[in-house]
Design an enzyme around this catalytic site. Structure first.
Site, PDB file in Angstrom:
ATOM      1  N   GLU A  94       0.834  -1.203   0.000  1.00  0.00           N
ATOM      2  CA  GLU A  94       0.000   0.000   0.000  1.00  0.00           C
ATOM      3  C   GLU A  94       0.868   1.252   0.000  1.00  0.00           C
ATOM      4  O   GLU A  94       0.653   2.184  -0.781  1.00  0.00           O
ATOM      5  CB  GLU A  94      -0.890  -0.015   1.236  1.00  0.00           C
ATOM      6  N   ASP A 122      -0.522 -31.033   8.021  1.00  0.00           N
ATOM      7  CA  ASP A 122       0.057 -31.742   6.875  1.00  0.00           C
ATOM      8  C   ASP A 122       0.875 -32.913   7.412  1.00  0.00           C
ATOM      9  O   ASP A 122       1.741 -32.720   8.269  1.00  0.00           O
ATOM     10  CB  ASP A 122       0.956 -30.784   6.084  1.00  0.00           C
ATOM     11  N   ASN A 140      -0.757  48.394 -15.925  1.00  0.00           N
ATOM     12  CA  ASN A 140       0.108  48.611 -17.077  1.00  0.00           C
ATOM     13  C   ASN A 140       1.223  49.579 -16.674  1.00  0.00           C
ATOM     14  O   ASN A 140       1.080  50.309 -15.684  1.00  0.00           O
ATOM     15  CB  ASN A 140      -0.691  49.151 -18.272  1.00  0.00           C
ATOM     16  N   TYR A 144      -7.137 -10.873  -1.386  1.00  0.00           N
ATOM     17  CA  TYR A 144      -5.716 -11.164  -1.575  1.00  0.00           C
ATOM     18  C   TYR A 144      -5.517 -12.119  -2.748  1.00  0.00           C
ATOM     19  O   TYR A 144      -6.454 -12.767  -3.222  1.00  0.00           O
ATOM     20  CB  TYR A 144      -5.075 -11.774  -0.322  1.00  0.00           C
ATOM     21  N   ASP A 187      -5.636  -4.188  -3.852  1.00  0.00           N
ATOM     22  CA  ASP A 187      -5.923  -2.753  -3.923  1.00  0.00           C
ATOM     23  C   ASP A 187      -4.648  -1.949  -4.107  1.00  0.00           C
ATOM     24  O   ASP A 187      -4.647  -0.910  -4.768  1.00  0.00           O
ATOM     25  CB  ASP A 187      -6.693  -2.282  -2.687  1.00  0.00           C
TER      26      ASP A 187
END
Length: 984
Positions: free
Chosen positions: A317, A474, A909, A558, A488
């Site tokens: 950002e 996992d 002037n 995202y 963004d």
């Protein structure tokens, strides 16, 4: 400056292709002998391991000092060292004469401690005279250095033929040159003051710098502060060269325009002046907005916790705002060099390089990622990876790879500028700025509940499997890299470059290279247009999408991508199922479809962005409350696991309405800042295109904003801070949109967020400018914007920028907030902080206890008081500068300059004038105050007249030649007359 005497300088040897070719090469080398150089150890021994040196061949070899080996027959030295795997795979030399061999493999002749602190190498029986011995080793950039432990010489293997610096710095970087010039335009003869005091050396604040100026007209000068007179018309590129003690240089360029017909003299526009002041504050070294590397800090102050959890982090950002600052500098001061500098920094620091994302080439768009559900609370993590569940197909990555190659060209959202956490990059523990991440565990994970972790996960820190078991389950954890972009921010980069091409085109300048980069970034932004796991839109279940069935065409929260660290071979990509109105950017979408220089090069990019532009405008319209504010957004994955939607949920192209998409602590739809940020883009889009849908949106929104912004007394203001939502929008029907009478907003708290106040002013400025361009000027919006900017400037300007006191009651959570860690997990942060069940925010950020503000924070916490501070957020300083510049661009002249005959009937002037000017006015102007301002806006003459019915004379004698402004104010009515005059 240290003195270096060159004794021998002959040809750098190139790698021979064969023995016969080698014999034909002239035997020579570059060998510098240094006198009075002090220290040639280049910082050795160093406290950390030797960074990886992946298969680099050096053809430039420098022997520094006395007593070193004769390497005149060495054509090439190659090293291949992998710190992650602690493997030294090559340490060899090629010779030009076959002595002691054509290819000299030294792996059998050395022992080393490259993976330890104080890394070193011992060479024995090499058969190269003088080479055997013990050496400390170090890196300087890509260069490899061996420093003899007990003799007075250093061997410097370089990728460049430029002599190495022997100042004793292990990382001597180029100094950063910065120019401030006043004025930057005017009539000849024009005297300009130049200031190089914002220049800096990233290695040391105490480094002595020298300054050389080339004014572009054949004249030069030296010194930090200089002035120069330009006597002839023309455009001059003034080049400043800054040199540090080690001979490294940096350059900056400032364009000076000298013309007889300057239309709007720089310096006469108060709001442009404010922009330039804040820009100079931002670049001032003493203010501390930048890291030593030249990466901008989130804030000057380090003790700050919001989205970044430390002030000297940086975000994508902020980089996008930094680019906007330099684009505006190009417009106002016609200096476009900063745009290139920001792009260079982006590609160096925050867009991961190919080496940072090394296994993208094996990514399979047909199997983009392994499914893991999102859970609402951190204490429900880790989320098991479910390998047996099918996911949808990624329909754009093949097109992107075919067009641009394997690198995903997006900014990672978070950098640790000062290596506060100690992770470095690619597991080295030292490099800055470093890629880190925080948020990973569901909608209730606030910043106070995060565990900062490195983006390159090689199990060096954390537990046995690094930080992965905190987030995913996992059975076979693997070392990996992963990055996350904030769409963004990348869209704001495209938006900035849209205006860059507009402004530069007006000045006859092309920015082809930078526009191409913005186009590429915008093309990759299409990854944000799809569901997280490419599930079918509106399926309310795990239904894999084919082709574009998973496209919502909006900017999701995202994009994330990752893969195995070598030698592993797998990669993955995901987007987000959640879309927030605050991330949408119709200006970027318009630019990518209507500006030839920015149109994507891929096969399907332009078509996707065309659809996205329309979808964004529909999204805003669907979410607009009956009062005019815009509500949160929508999701395709209810509960984060694609649960069926609750009964009665409002839908948008199959997605379910969510007043707080993504985050609930605090709610992502409650912050007023999203209103100002996002609707400013809608106002810009209306200004650019006169689009009816944009006009209807911003008409209603501006009416609401004007009703909720408060002007306090004569000098202060308050803007909304927290919003509360009730009800839902009507189901979206593109052919017949509803009126959303059941969707309502209420302001529940106010504050003085100066950055968002400036964003609000910007939105009103662009809206007013659009009404002036396409309809009838909305003076209320224009004037409210001016009030906000003027009151902010007059009340909150300080010596580092603009700031207001902030009360941070939430900082109690630094002491009190438990960070969830599973009971079966234990590990350590890079700084040694223990990660275990029951730790607090502060327990795993012990470095905060060394912060200069921590003592005051702790004292206030212990006494039950709320911590207060004035913050200088970089993005906010830039936004304030930009808002003033926009007002100066659209409205300053019209508000401060009137047509003589139409309003006051005044004549001045002669013009040009030598000594006296005649001023005459009508009979109604009985009281007048006359000021003469120089090109910098300084008042140089003041005089009052009782009656200008007849001609009066004003002496300009004593003023130097140049351009001035005569300002005449009717003190009875406040009417103002301004005219430029030229003093001969």
């Amino acid at each position: 400056m240290r003195k270096i005497k060159l004794f021998i300088c002959t040809l750098i040897l190139l790698l021979p292709a064969s023995r016969s070719m080698a014999r034909e090469l002239e035997k020579s080398t570059i060998d510098y002998e240094y006198q009075n150089v002090g220290d040639c150890t280049f910082g050795t021994p160093v406290a950390n391991a030797l960074p990886s040196t992946p298969h680099i061949s050096y053809t430039n070899i420098f022997v520094l000092g006395n007593g070193g080996p004769n390497l005149s027959n060495i054509a090439n030295f190659t090293i291949n060292w992998d710190l992650r795997n602690k493997g030294l795979y090559q340490f060899s030399m090629l010779t030009t004469d076959g002595v002691p061999g054509w290819y000299v493999d030294l792996l059998g002749n050395i022992s080393h401690t490259f993976a330890n602190a104080n890394p070193s190498v011992k060479l024995s029986n090499t058969r190269i005279p003088g080479l055997d011995g013990d050496y400390y080793v170090n890196k300087e950039g890509d260069n490899f250095i061996m420093v003899s432990k007990n003799k007075g010489f250093t061997i410097y293997f370089s990728t460049s033929s430029t002599r190495p610096d022997c100042s004793g710095s292990a990382n001597n970087n180029d100094p950063i040159a910065r120019i401030s010039a006043t004025p930057t335009a005017g009539v000849p003869p024009l005297t300009v003051s130049f200031d190089a005091s914002a220049s800096s050396d990233p290695d040391s604040a105490d480094e002595i710098l020298t300054f050389f100026w080339n004014f572009g007209d054949g004249s030069t000068a030296t010194g930090e502060l200089v002035s120069h007179e330009f006597v002839a018309e023309g455009e001059y590129d003034v080049v400043l060269t800054v040199t540090d003690e080690g001979g490294r240089t940096g350059q900056a360029t400032k364009r000076i325009k000298v013309k007889e017909d300057i239309v709007t003299p720089p310096g006469s526009n108060e709001y442009y002046n404010r922009f330039n002041e804040l820009k100079d504050e931002f670049y001032s070294v003493s203010n501390g907005y930048f890291s030593a590397d030249g990466s901008p800090h989130h804030s000057i102050e380090t003790l700050i916790v919001e989205a970044p959890d430390y002030g000297h982090e940086s975000t994508s950002e902020l980089y996008s705002y930094w680019l906007q600052l330099e684009v505006m500098d190009g417009k106002i001061n016609e200096d476009w060099s900063g745009v290139g500098e920001v792009w260079d920094a982006m590609e160096k620091f925050i867009i991961p390089t190919v080496d940072d994302q090394p296994t993208n080439s094996v990514y399979n768009p047909s199997k983009p990622a392994t499914y893991a559900a999102e859970f609402p609370d951190p204490n429900m993590y880790p989320s098991p990876l479910q390998f047996g569940l099918p996911v949808g197909e990624d329909p754009v990555s093949a097109d992107l790879s075919a067009t641009y190659g394997d690198q995903v060209y997006q900014m990672h959202w978070l950098l640790d500028n000062d290596n506060f956490y100690g992770y470095g990059n690619r597991g080295d523990g030292t490099s800055t700025p470093s890629y880190i991440n925080t948020f990973q565990r569901g909608e209730q994970e606030s910043v106070f509940e995060t565990i900062p972790h490195p983006s390159w996960e090689d199990f060096t820190w954390g537990g046995e499997e690094g930080f992965l078991p905190l987030f995913t389950g996992d059975p076979n954890y693997a070392k990996q890299w992963r990055y996350t972009s904030a769409p963004d921010a990348d869209a704001r980069v495209v938006q900035a470059m849209y205006w860059a091409q507009e402004y530069a085109k007006e000045q006859g300048i092309t920015l082809t290279d930078h526009l191409g980069k913005a186009s590429k970034m915008g093309d990759f932004l299409r990854l944000a247009m799809f569901d997280k796991y490419f599930m079918k839109m509106g399926a309310e279940g795990l239904t894999p999408g084919k082709g574009y069935e998973s496209a919502h065409y909006l900017m999701s929260w995202y994009v994330a991508w990752g893969g195995a660290t070598p030698p592993g071979e797998w990669a993955w990509r995901i987007s987000s199922s959640h879309c927030h109105f605050g991330y949408q950017n119709p200006v970027a979408a318009y630019a990518l479809t209507n500006v030839n220089e920015l149109k994507p090069k891929s096969q399907t990019g332009e078509n996707d962005w065309n659809t996205s532009l329309q979808r964004m405008m529909e999204f805003y319209t669907w979410l607009q409350s009956k009062e005019g504010a815009i509500a949160g957004g929508a999701t395709n994955s209810w509960n984060g696991d694609y649960s069926p939607y609750p009964a009665g949920k409002s839908k948008f192209y199959g997605m379910a309405y969510d007043d707080n998409p993504v985050y609930h602590d605090p709610g992502s739809g409650t912050w007023f800042g999203w209103q100002a940020w996002s609707m400013e883009r809608v106002a810009e889009y209306y200004y650019i295109t006169n689009d009816k849908m944009a006009k209807d949106l911003i008409d209603k929104w501006a009416t609401w904003v004007k009703s909720v912004v408060k002007l306090v007394g004569d000098d202060d203001f308050e803007i909304p801070s927290t919003l509360e939502w009730t009800g839902e929008p009507d189901d979206w029907n593109a052919a017949n949109p509803g009126n959303n009478n059941n969707l309502s907003v209420k302001v529940v708290s106010y504050g003085k967020d100066l950055g968002i106040a400036a964003s609000t002013a910007k939105a009103l400025i662009y809206y007013a400018a659009a009404t002036q361009k396409h309809a009838v000027l909305d003076t209320e919006s224009r004037d409210l914007a001016k009030e906000i900017l003027d009151r902010m400037w007059n009340k909150y300007r300080d010596d580092k920028g603009v700031s207001a006191p902030e009360t941070r009651g939430d900082f109690n959570r630094m002491f009190e907030q438990e960070v969830y860690v599973p009971s079966n997990y234990s590990g350590t942060m890079a700084n040694g902080d223990e990660i275990k069940s029951g730790v607090s925010f502060l327990d795993i950020r012990s470095g905060y206890k060394n912060d200069p503000e921590f003592g005051r924070l702790e004292e206030m916490y212990n006494s039950g008081q709320e911590y207060t501070q004035r913050y200088h957020r970089s993005w906010a300083q830039i936004e304030i500068a930009l808002a003033n510049a926009e007002y100066g661009h659209f409205f300053y002249e019209s508000a401060n300059k009137s047509t003589p005959e139409k309003n006051l009937g005044i004549k001045v002037n002669p013009n040009p004038v030598s000594s006296y000017v005649n001023i005459s006015g009508n009979a109604k102007l009985t009281n007048a105050k006359v000021k003469v301002l120089d090109i910098a806006g300084n008042v140089v003459i003041t005089k009052s007249f009782k009656d200008l019915q007849n001609s009066a004379q004003l002496s300009l004698e004593g003023l130097s030649t140049g351009l001035y402004i005569i300002e005449i104010i009717n003190t009875t009515t406040g009417e103002k007359f301004r005219e430029k005059i030229i003093k001969r």
